[in-house]
Design a protein around this motif. Sequence first.
Motif, PDB file in Angstrom:
ATOM      1  N   TYR A 224     148.803  37.385  56.762  1.00  0.00           N
ATOM      2  CA  TYR A 224     148.991  36.541  58.012  1.00  0.00           C
ATOM      3  C   TYR A 224     148.080  35.249  57.774  1.00  0.00           C
ATOM      4  O   TYR A 224     147.023  35.261  57.036  1.00  0.00           O
ATOM      5  CB  TYR A 224     148.127  37.475  59.212  1.00  0.00           C
ATOM      6  N   ILE A 225     148.385  34.046  58.622  1.00  0.00           N
ATOM      7  CA  ILE A 225     147.696  32.883  58.277  1.00  0.00           C
ATOM      8  C   ILE A 225     147.054  32.397  59.671  1.00  0.00           C
ATOM      9  O   ILE A 225     148.166  32.452  60.585  1.00  0.00           O
ATOM     10  CB  ILE A 225     148.682  31.827  57.863  1.00  0.00           C
ATOM     11  N   ASN A 226     146.235  32.068  59.805  1.00  0.00           N
ATOM     12  CA  ASN A 226     145.457  31.239  60.806  1.00  0.00           C
ATOM     13  C   ASN A 226     145.009  29.824  60.433  1.00  0.00           C
ATOM     14  O   ASN A 226     144.103  29.645  59.945  1.00  0.00           O
ATOM     15  CB  ASN A 226     144.377  31.817  61.507  1.00  0.00           C
ATOM     16  N   PHE A 227     145.712  28.852  60.707  1.00  0.00           N
ATOM     17  CA  PHE A 227     145.461  27.393  60.645  1.00  0.00           C
ATOM     18  C   PHE A 227     144.185  27.003  61.526  1.00  0.00           C
ATOM     19  O   PHE A 227     144.268  27.412  62.736  1.00  0.00           O
ATOM     20  CB  PHE A 227     146.318  26.460  60.769  1.00  0.00           C
ATOM     21  N   PHE A 228     143.135  26.284  61.098  1.00  0.00           N
ATOM     22  CA  PHE A 228     142.178  26.073  61.973  1.00  0.00           C
ATOM     23  C   PHE A 228     141.550  24.778  61.709  1.00  0.00           C
ATOM     24  O   PHE A 228     141.745  24.267  60.525  1.00  0.00           O
ATOM     25  CB  PHE A 228     141.124  27.112  62.043  1.00  0.00           C
TER      26      PHE A 228
ATOM     27  N   LYS B 121     155.588  20.235  78.559  1.00  0.00           N
ATOM     28  CA  LYS B 121     155.099  20.993  79.889  1.00  0.00           C
ATOM     29  C   LYS B 121     154.675  22.247  79.496  1.00  0.00           C
ATOM     30  O   LYS B 121     153.747  22.841  80.365  1.00  0.00           O
ATOM     31  CB  LYS B 121     156.822  21.034  80.611  1.00  0.00           C
ATOM     32  N   ILE B 122     154.903  22.738  78.231  1.00  0.00           N
ATOM     33  CA  ILE B 122     154.256  23.954  77.684  1.00  0.00           C
ATOM     34  C   ILE B 122     153.504  23.352  76.532  1.00  0.00           C
ATOM     35  O   ILE B 122     153.976  22.322  75.903  1.00  0.00           O
ATOM     36  CB  ILE B 122     154.996  25.082  77.351  1.00  0.00           C
ATOM     37  N   GLY B 123     152.738  24.031  75.795  1.00  0.00           N
ATOM     38  CA  GLY B 123     152.051  23.657  74.625  1.00  0.00           C
ATOM     39  C   GLY B 123     150.626  24.479  74.000  1.00  0.00           C
ATOM     40  O   GLY B 123     150.249  25.271  75.119  1.00  0.00           O
ATOM     41  N   TRP B 124     150.575  24.361  72.927  1.00  0.00           N
ATOM     42  CA  TRP B 124     149.382  25.041  72.329  1.00  0.00           C
ATOM     43  C   TRP B 124     148.981  24.218  70.955  1.00  0.00           C
ATOM     44  O   TRP B 124     149.835  23.334  70.489  1.00  0.00           O
ATOM     45  CB  TRP B 124     149.511  26.633  71.879  1.00  0.00           C
ATOM     46  N   GLY B 125     147.693  24.430  70.551  1.00  0.00           N
ATOM     47  CA  GLY B 125     147.274  23.568  69.388  1.00  0.00           C
ATOM     48  C   GLY B 125     147.515  24.373  68.025  1.00  0.00           C
ATOM     49  O   GLY B 125     147.754  25.491  67.938  1.00  0.00           O
ATOM     50  N   VAL B 126     147.148  23.667  67.112  1.00  0.00           N
ATOM     51  CA  VAL B 126     147.269  24.396  65.693  1.00  0.00           C
ATOM     52  C   VAL B 126     146.377  25.418  65.374  1.00  0.00           C
ATOM     53  O   VAL B 126     146.677  26.340  64.662  1.00  0.00           O
ATOM     54  CB  VAL B 126     146.990  23.200  64.576  1.00  0.00           C
ATOM     55  N   ASN B 127     145.176  25.592  66.181  1.00  0.00           N
ATOM     56  CA  ASN B 127     144.259  26.705  66.124  1.00  0.00           C
ATOM     57  C   ASN B 127     144.665  27.890  66.514  1.00  0.00           C
ATOM     58  O   ASN B 127     144.362  29.127  66.044  1.00  0.00           O
ATOM     59  CB  ASN B 127     143.099  26.435  66.824  1.00  0.00           C
TER      60      ASN B 127
ATOM     61  N   ASP C  47     156.822  36.629  65.523  1.00  0.00           N
ATOM     62  CA  ASP C  47     156.587  36.101  64.394  1.00  0.00           C
ATOM     63  C   ASP C  47     155.247  35.541  64.158  1.00  0.00           C
ATOM     64  O   ASP C  47     154.573  34.962  63.092  1.00  0.00           O
ATOM     65  CB  ASP C  47     157.711  34.966  64.090  1.00  0.00           C
ATOM     66  N   PHE C  48     154.669  35.069  65.483  1.00  0.00           N
ATOM     67  CA  PHE C  48     153.426  34.483  65.406  1.00  0.00           C
ATOM     68  C   PHE C  48     152.951  34.806  66.909  1.00  0.00           C
ATOM     69  O   PHE C  48     153.441  35.284  67.934  1.00  0.00           O
ATOM     70  CB  PHE C  48     153.532  32.806  65.218  1.00  0.00           C
ATOM     71  N   THR C  49     151.639  34.488  67.155  1.00  0.00           N
ATOM     72  CA  THR C  49     150.808  34.661  68.371  1.00  0.00           C
ATOM     73  C   THR C  49     150.812  33.151  68.930  1.00  0.00           C
ATOM     74  O   THR C  49     150.373  32.226  68.118  1.00  0.00           O
ATOM     75  CB  THR C  49     149.637  35.428  68.339  1.00  0.00           C
ATOM     76  N   ILE C  50     150.664  33.069  70.310  1.00  0.00           N
ATOM     77  CA  ILE C  50     149.940  31.858  70.889  1.00  0.00           C
ATOM     78  C   ILE C  50     148.899  32.419  71.926  1.00  0.00           C
ATOM     79  O   ILE C  50     149.189  33.448  72.540  1.00  0.00           O
ATOM     80  CB  ILE C  50     150.780  31.173  71.486  1.00  0.00           C
ATOM     81  N   SER C  51     147.855  31.509  72.114  1.00  0.00           N
ATOM     82  CA  SER C  51     146.847  31.931  73.355  1.00  0.00           C
ATOM     83  C   SER C  51     146.502  30.535  73.788  1.00  0.00           C
ATOM     84  O   SER C  51     146.643  29.607  73.456  1.00  0.00           O
ATOM     85  CB  SER C  51     145.688  32.590  72.872  1.00  0.00           C
ATOM     86  N   GLN C  52     145.296  30.540  74.713  1.00  0.00           N
ATOM     87  CA  GLN C  52     145.101  29.439  75.362  1.00  0.00           C
ATOM     88  C   GLN C  52     143.981  28.899  74.566  1.00  0.00           C
ATOM     89  O   GLN C  52     143.173  29.647  73.921  1.00  0.00           O
ATOM     90  CB  GLN C  52     144.630  29.835  76.859  1.00  0.00           C
ATOM     91  N   SER C  53     143.640  27.579  74.851  1.00  0.00           N
ATOM     92  CA  SER C  53     142.507  26.699  74.068  1.00  0.00           C
ATOM     93  C   SER C  53     141.616  25.840  75.266  1.00  0.00           C
ATOM     94  O   SER C  53     142.604  25.230  76.009  1.00  0.00           O
ATOM     95  CB  SER C  53     143.226  26.003  72.798  1.00  0.00           C
ATOM     96  N   GLN C  54     140.628  26.046  75.008  1.00  0.00           N
ATOM     97  CA  GLN C  54     139.886  25.469  76.118  1.00  0.00           C
ATOM     98  C   GLN C  54     139.075  24.102  75.520  1.00  0.00           C
ATOM     99  O   GLN C  54     138.397  24.438  74.408  1.00  0.00           O
ATOM    100  CB  GLN C  54     139.009  26.441  76.994  1.00  0.00           C
ATOM    101  N   PHE C  55     138.977  23.043  75.873  1.00  0.00           N
ATOM    102  CA  PHE C  55     137.906  21.905  75.653  1.00  0.00           C
ATOM    103  C   PHE C  55     136.577  21.997  76.063  1.00  0.00           C
ATOM    104  O   PHE C  55     136.304  22.726  77.004  1.00  0.00           O
ATOM    105  CB  PHE C  55     138.523  20.638  76.272  1.00  0.00           C
ATOM    106  N   PHE C  56     135.554  21.729  75.255  1.00  0.00           N
ATOM    107  CA  PHE C  56     134.171  21.566  75.580  1.00  0.00           C
ATOM    108  C   PHE C  56     133.487  20.520  74.976  1.00  0.00           C
ATOM    109  O   PHE C  56     133.761  19.762  73.877  1.00  0.00           O
ATOM    110  CB  PHE C  56     133.535  22.770  74.974  1.00  0.00           C
TER     111      PHE C  56
END
Length: 315
Positions: free
Chosen positions: A90-94, A155-161, A118-127
Motif C-alpha cells: 500500500y502507498i500513501n503519498f504525503f 466541485k469535489i476533490g481531495w489532496g495528494v495526502n 483501489d484507494f481511499t479518500i478522506s477529508q483534509s482540514q487546513f490549519f
Amino acid sequence: MINNSLISIIIPTYNRANLIGETLVSIQNQTYKNWECIVVDDGSTDNSEEVIKGFSKADNRIQYFKKPSHLPKGPSAARNYGFEQSRAEYINFFDSDDLMHPQKLEIDLKNINSGSYDFTISQSQFFNLQEKPTKEFWNNELWSDDPINDFIIKKIGWGVNSPLWKKECLIHYNLRFDEELITGDDYVFHIKALNKGMTPYVNKDVLVQLRIHDKRLNELKNKSRYKLKIAHSLLTDKSLDLNEKTNKSLVKMGMRQLSNSFKNKSLKNGINYSFKFLFLKTFKEYRITILKLLLFGILYRVTGVGYKLLEVNFK
C-alpha cells in the motif's frame, strides 16, 4: 483476521527542515505501526538532510534518499522515485509540511480492505498557527455521481495526502505523476485514476491536517505554464468525455492562464499555447481575444507597456 501489511509513506521534500520534523512525528504516532517512510530530498539547501537523518537514525522505518540529479526538479519526480524504492503493498503519498491524524493508516487500511476498492479518500482540514484559515477544508464535497467532471471543475476533490493506494493498482494502470508539472501534478494524477475507473472508499472524516504557510507550492507565483499544460491536456483527451460545463471551465482556465503568462512576460510559453488554443474548437469564441493577447503580449514583453490590455473578460 488483522491485516498487517506494510504501508509505504512517500514524502518529497525541499527546504523543510523547520517543518518536516512535525510531519515525521505525526507518522511515528500512528496507531498502525507496520510502515516505512521514504523521504526523497529534492536538493535541499538548508539542513533538511541532517534533520531527517536524525529521525532515521532513531527509527529505521524512516529512510532518507537524495533524488538523483538526472531527474527533473519538483515533487512529481521525487514521488515517482520514492515509489520505485517502496516495498509495501500500500502507498500513501504525503507532503513534508502536513500532519497525519494518529489513526489515518489504521482507518484507511481497514476501509480499503472492506470491499473492492483501489484507494481511499478522506477529508483534509487546513490549519494556521497564527490565525484561522480562510478555507477550512480541501473541498467540502469528496464524491459525486459524476466524479470526473466534478473533480475537474473542483466541485469535489481531495489532496495528494488523502488517499491510501493499493500498489498493485498503481502498477497495473501505470499511474505516475507528470514530471513536467511542478504544481497541479496531484490534480492530474487523480483525474487519471478516475479515468481508469479506479474505485475509492469515501470517508468524510478529517484524517489529514494541511499547514498554511507562505512557502507552500500552492503559493508559487508563476503557475501559468503548468496550468496551461493541464488545461490543454484535459481538453484534448478524448477519453475523458467531458460535459459542456467542464469544457467551458477549462477554456476559461486556459484563457486566464494565457493572460497571466503574457503578464509574467513568459513570451515563449504564451506564444506556444496561443497557437495551440487557436486550433481547438473549444476556443472558437475566444480566437479574436487570443490574437489580441498574442499581439499585446509581445508589445508588453518588448516595451513594458500594455499590461492592462492583457486582461481577459469572460461572457
